[in-house]
Design an enzyme around this catalytic site. Structure first.
Site, PDB file in Angstrom:
ATOM      1  N   HIS A 148      -2.855  16.476   4.102  1.00  0.00           N
ATOM      2  CA  HIS A 148      -3.087  15.036   4.246  1.00  0.00           C
ATOM      3  C   HIS A 148      -2.859  14.577   5.676  1.00  0.00           C
ATOM      4  O   HIS A 148      -2.219  15.255   6.478  1.00  0.00           O
ATOM      5  CB  HIS A 148      -2.211  14.238   3.281  1.00  0.00           C
ATOM      6  CG  HIS A 148      -0.737  14.460   3.448  1.00  0.00           C
ATOM      7  ND1 HIS A 148      -0.030  14.009   4.545  1.00  0.00           N
ATOM      8  CD2 HIS A 148       0.163  15.100   2.661  1.00  0.00           C
ATOM      9  CE1 HIS A 148       1.235  14.342   4.422  1.00  0.00           C
ATOM     10  NE2 HIS A 148       1.380  15.012   3.287  1.00  0.00           N
ATOM     11  N   CYS A 170       4.163  19.333   1.791  1.00  0.00           N
ATOM     12  CA  CYS A 170       2.726  19.270   2.067  1.00  0.00           C
ATOM     13  C   CYS A 170       2.423  19.784   3.472  1.00  0.00           C
ATOM     14  O   CYS A 170       3.302  20.230   4.195  1.00  0.00           O
ATOM     15  CB  CYS A 170       2.231  17.836   1.918  1.00  0.00           C
ATOM     16  SG  CYS A 170       2.381  17.180   0.243  1.00  0.00           S
TER      17      CYS A 170
END
Length: 195
Positions: A148, A170
């Site tokens: 992301h 992440c």
């Protein structure tokens, strides 16, 4: 493309916003000024991005090098510097909340254009082996691992996000980089995450 994810599967936790806020203190440009400038330049949501002419057939993440490479037929299409989970150097993700980034072979299995970070591509962690290891340890494996951009409203940080590993497991990149990755990585693309 698969169905849109539920709210629980959308992205990051509040920790990301706290780290971004701490980094923003060092910048002369305030969040308010950035928000006003961004609203003039990009009113509403970002436009849908068409797939690139050359799409990746593998995403390679090398945790120790803090590098993400898009490959096509074994040749690099693009390379990006990345931030990882705050405990990424402690090994592969073992359970929910450990702030580690997984290691292994997965797939990009869905995407979220409305995530709490600027676009996100979901990684198919946990697989059956990950879930079994966590269960044997009496823990939940965790999930919701994404590639992301920066948290919404914090895109002005740009490459400053590389000063620390700030995600909950992440793979973080700048917003511009995320737009490029989004356009070159279709759902179903394999991703290999190495130590």
């Amino acid at each position: 493309m698969t169905a849109a994810p539920s709210a629980a599967r959308r992205g990051l936790t509040g920790r990301t916003a706290l780290v971004a806020a701490a980094l923003a203190v060092a910048l002369p440009l305030t969040a308010v000024a950035y928000t006003k400038a961004a609203a003039r330049l990009w009113p509403g949501t970002p436009p849908a991005m068409a797939p690139a002419d050359r799409q990746a057939d593998l995403v390679l993440v090398e945790k120790s090098a803090r590098r993400l490479t898009l490959l096509r037929e074994g040749q690099p299409l693009a390379e990006y510097r990345i931030s990882l989970g705050a405990a990424a150097d402690a090994g592969p993700k073992a359970q929910e909340g450990d702030e580690r980034t997984p290691e292994g072979r997965y797939r990009i299995d869905w995407r979220n254009p409305s995530s709490v970070a600027h676009l996100s591509l979901h990684i198919s962690y946990p697989d059956a082996a990950d879930a079994a290891r966590a269960e044997a340890a009496g823990a939940a494996p965790g999930g919701n691992i994404m590639i992301h951009g920066l948290p919404n409203g914090w895109g002005f940080l740009g490459n400053l996000h590389l000063l620390a590993d700030w995600t909950d497991g992440c793979i973080g990149v700048t917003n511009a980089e995320m737009q490029a990755i989004w356009s070159q990585v279709p759902d179903g693309t394999p991703i290999e995450i190495r130590a």
